[in-house]
Design an enzyme around this catalytic site. Sequence first.
Site, PDB file in Angstrom:
ATOM      1  N   ASN A  24      45.378  39.876  28.212  1.00 13.91           N
ATOM      2  CA  ASN A  24      45.702  38.490  28.584  1.00 13.91           C
ATOM      3  C   ASN A  24      45.751  37.598  27.340  1.00 13.91           C
ATOM      4  O   ASN A  24      44.729  37.256  26.753  1.00 13.91           O
ATOM      5  CB  ASN A  24      44.640  38.004  29.576  1.00 13.91           C
ATOM      6  CG  ASN A  24      44.937  36.632  30.113  1.00 13.91           C
ATOM      7  OD1 ASN A  24      45.484  35.784  29.413  1.00 13.91           O
ATOM      8  ND2 ASN A  24      44.573  36.413  31.366  1.00 13.91           N
TER       9      ASN A  24
ATOM     10  N   LYS B  24      43.691  34.314  27.218  1.00 17.33           N
ATOM     11  CA  LYS B  24      42.267  34.472  26.879  1.00 17.33           C
ATOM     12  C   LYS B  24      42.103  34.649  25.370  1.00 17.33           C
ATOM     13  O   LYS B  24      41.184  34.102  24.763  1.00 17.33           O
ATOM     14  CB  LYS B  24      41.672  35.701  27.591  1.00 17.33           C
ATOM     15  CG  LYS B  24      41.531  35.551  29.088  1.00 17.33           C
ATOM     16  CD  LYS B  24      40.840  36.793  29.660  1.00 17.33           C
ATOM     17  CE  LYS B  24      40.754  36.747  31.170  1.00 17.33           C
ATOM     18  NZ  LYS B  24      40.126  37.967  31.724  1.00 17.33           N
TER      19      LYS B  24
ATOM     20  N   GLU C  36      39.008  51.796  34.652  1.00 16.51           N
ATOM     21  CA  GLU C  36      38.621  51.547  36.037  1.00 16.51           C
ATOM     22  C   GLU C  36      37.382  50.661  36.113  1.00 16.51           C
ATOM     23  O   GLU C  36      36.352  50.965  35.491  1.00 16.51           O
ATOM     24  CB  GLU C  36      38.353  52.875  36.757  1.00 16.51           C
ATOM     25  CG  GLU C  36      38.574  52.741  38.241  1.00 16.51           C
ATOM     26  CD  GLU C  36      38.027  53.936  38.999  1.00 16.51           C
ATOM     27  OE1 GLU C  36      37.548  53.745  40.122  1.00 16.51           O
ATOM     28  OE2 GLU C  36      38.079  55.054  38.441  1.00 16.51           O
TER      29      GLU C  36
ATOM     30  N   ASP D 288      34.442  39.936  32.395  1.00 11.85           N
ATOM     31  CA  ASP D 288      34.790  40.078  33.808  1.00 11.85           C
ATOM     32  C   ASP D 288      34.356  38.797  34.507  1.00 11.85           C
ATOM     33  O   ASP D 288      33.285  38.261  34.203  1.00 11.85           O
ATOM     34  CB  ASP D 288      34.108  41.300  34.425  1.00 11.85           C
ATOM     35  CG  ASP D 288      34.795  41.725  35.710  1.00 11.85           C
ATOM     36  OD1 ASP D 288      36.019  41.575  35.823  1.00 11.85           O
ATOM     37  OD2 ASP D 288      34.099  42.204  36.630  1.00 11.85           O
TER      38      ASP D 288
ATOM     39  N   GLY E 162      45.063  32.442  40.008  1.00 13.46           N
ATOM     40  CA  GLY E 162      43.997  32.906  40.906  1.00 13.46           C
ATOM     41  C   GLY E 162      43.579  31.859  41.928  1.00 13.46           C
ATOM     42  O   GLY E 162      44.414  31.288  42.642  1.00 13.46           O
TER      43      GLY E 162
ATOM     44  N   ASP F  27      42.388  28.918  41.378  1.00 15.87           N
ATOM     45  CA  ASP F  27      42.401  27.543  40.851  1.00 15.87           C
ATOM     46  C   ASP F  27      42.818  26.490  41.880  1.00 15.87           C
ATOM     47  O   ASP F  27      42.231  25.409  41.915  1.00 15.87           O
ATOM     48  CB  ASP F  27      43.312  27.444  39.615  1.00 15.87           C
ATOM     49  CG  ASP F  27      42.643  27.986  38.364  1.00 15.87           C
ATOM     50  OD1 ASP F  27      41.414  28.210  38.400  1.00 15.87           O
ATOM     51  OD2 ASP F  27      43.341  28.188  37.351  1.00 15.87           O
TER      52      ASP F  27
ATOM     53  N   LYS G  14      40.766  22.087  31.866  1.00 18.74           N
ATOM     54  CA  LYS G  14      40.014  23.183  32.497  1.00 18.74           C
ATOM     55  C   LYS G  14      39.201  23.943  31.446  1.00 18.74           C
ATOM     56  O   LYS G  14      38.041  24.284  31.671  1.00 18.74           O
ATOM     57  CB  LYS G  14      40.985  24.141  33.219  1.00 18.74           C
ATOM     58  CG  LYS G  14      40.269  25.311  33.872  1.00 18.74           C
ATOM     59  CD  LYS G  14      41.210  26.318  34.495  1.00 18.74           C
ATOM     60  CE  LYS G  14      40.476  27.614  34.777  1.00 18.74           C
ATOM     61  NZ  LYS G  14      41.333  28.712  35.209  1.00 18.74           N
TER      62      LYS G  14
ATOM     63  N   HIS H 209      34.053  28.398  33.392  1.00 13.57           N
ATOM     64  CA  HIS H 209      33.093  29.501  33.255  1.00 13.57           C
ATOM     65  C   HIS H 209      33.418  30.333  32.019  1.00 13.57           C
ATOM     66  O   HIS H 209      32.536  30.699  31.253  1.00 13.57           O
ATOM     67  CB  HIS H 209      33.138  30.353  34.527  1.00 13.57           C
ATOM     68  CG  HIS H 209      34.530  30.674  35.003  1.00 13.57           C
ATOM     69  ND1 HIS H 209      35.469  29.704  35.227  1.00 13.57           N
ATOM     70  CD2 HIS H 209      35.162  31.851  35.250  1.00 13.57           C
ATOM     71  CE1 HIS H 209      36.612  30.254  35.618  1.00 13.57           C
ATOM     72  NE2 HIS H 209      36.445  31.569  35.634  1.00 13.57           N
TER      73      HIS H 209
HETATM   74  P1  IMP Z   1      39.165  38.439  35.314  1.00 11.45           P
HETATM   75  O1  IMP Z   1      37.925  39.246  35.173  1.00 11.45           O
HETATM   76  O2  IMP Z   1      39.239  37.307  34.326  1.00 11.45           O
HETATM   77  O3  IMP Z   1      40.408  39.283  35.341  1.00 11.45           O
HETATM   78  O4  IMP Z   1      39.085  37.720  36.728  1.00 11.45           O
HETATM   79  C1  IMP Z   1      39.066  38.468  37.950  1.00 11.45           C
HETATM   80  C2  IMP Z   1      39.627  37.626  39.075  1.00 11.45           C
HETATM   81  O5  IMP Z   1      38.774  36.495  39.314  1.00 11.45           O
HETATM   82  C3  IMP Z   1      40.998  37.022  38.797  1.00 11.45           C
HETATM   83  O6  IMP Z   1      42.033  37.923  39.141  1.00 11.45           O
HETATM   84  C4  IMP Z   1      40.992  35.802  39.708  1.00 11.45           C
HETATM   85  O7  IMP Z   1      41.284  36.176  41.046  1.00 11.45           O
HETATM   86  C5  IMP Z   1      39.543  35.352  39.646  1.00 11.45           C
HETATM   87  N1  IMP Z   1      39.356  34.362  38.554  1.00 11.45           N
HETATM   88  C6  IMP Z   1      38.667  34.544  37.398  1.00 11.45           C
HETATM   89  N2  IMP Z   1      38.713  33.443  36.623  1.00 11.45           N
HETATM   90  C7  IMP Z   1      39.446  32.548  37.310  1.00 11.45           C
HETATM   91  C8  IMP Z   1      39.840  31.213  37.017  1.00 11.45           C
HETATM   92  O8  IMP Z   1      39.562  30.622  35.953  1.00 11.45           O
HETATM   93  N3  IMP Z   1      40.589  30.612  37.958  1.00 11.45           N
HETATM   94  C9  IMP Z   1      40.958  31.208  39.127  1.00 11.45           C
HETATM   95  N4  IMP Z   1      40.626  32.453  39.438  1.00 11.45           N
HETATM   96  C10 IMP Z   1      39.879  33.136  38.532  1.00 11.45           C
END
Ligand code: IMP
Length: 190
Positions: free
Chosen positions: A9, A12, A39, A68, A149, A151, A171, A176
């Site tokens: 990503n 990020k 996985e 994560d 996601g 948001d 944001k 987080h």
């Molecule tokens: P990842 O670990 O950053 O890939 O996040 C896993 C999942 O959590 C994402 O596919 C989203 O569904 C949700 N998620 C994580 N961070 C966010 C955010 O900042 N906004 C909205 N959804 C998030």
Amino acid sequence: MQLIFGTHNQNKVEEITKILPSGYVIKSLTDLNFNTEIEESGTTLEENALIKATSIFNIFKKDCFADDSGLMVNALGGRPGVLSARYAGNQKIAKDNTDKLLSELKGVNDRRALFKTVIALILEGNKYLFEGVIKGEISTSPKGQYGFGYDPIFIPEKHELTFAQLTMHEKNKISHRARAFKKLVGFLKS
Ligand code: IMP
């Protein structure tokens, strides 16, 4: 000093690069042409971040970190949590996930939720965990056009607007992930 970030990503990568102390260079999995999916078989964000970081360390034998994240909803006992990406199915469709969540919360007054990010860092063979959290609540309908996601349905505490109504810059001041990144950077500086 080179640090591998276990992600493809680019957003990020840019977000953390902006706050990294000088002397650090981030290499993403895209930079390294690493396309094998790792996985995420853990039952917690901590486990998944550690699984990813450990797999990358075992392959490249270099300092690395992985993150994560997930959304935890109080009234749902912490769901979708570690399953956030695939809450409504393995296709990982954001709209299906938000629709499912909103329908589960129909008529529910307690709409408290939080986003959490866990970062696992492996530095000189030692493992460290960093955590970032933002509390808030789930709106009754999706609003806003930015972000990804969940948001459009997450209103961060002390705000009236959803994450998807805030610009990425706004944001990233409170998210987080930003909070977890800051802790990691603070550690690297110390
Ligand atoms: P990842 O670990 O950053 O890939 O996040 C896993 C999942 O959590 C994402 O596919 C989203 O569904 C949700 N998620 C994580 N961070 C966010 C955010 O900042 N906004 C909205 N959804 C998030």
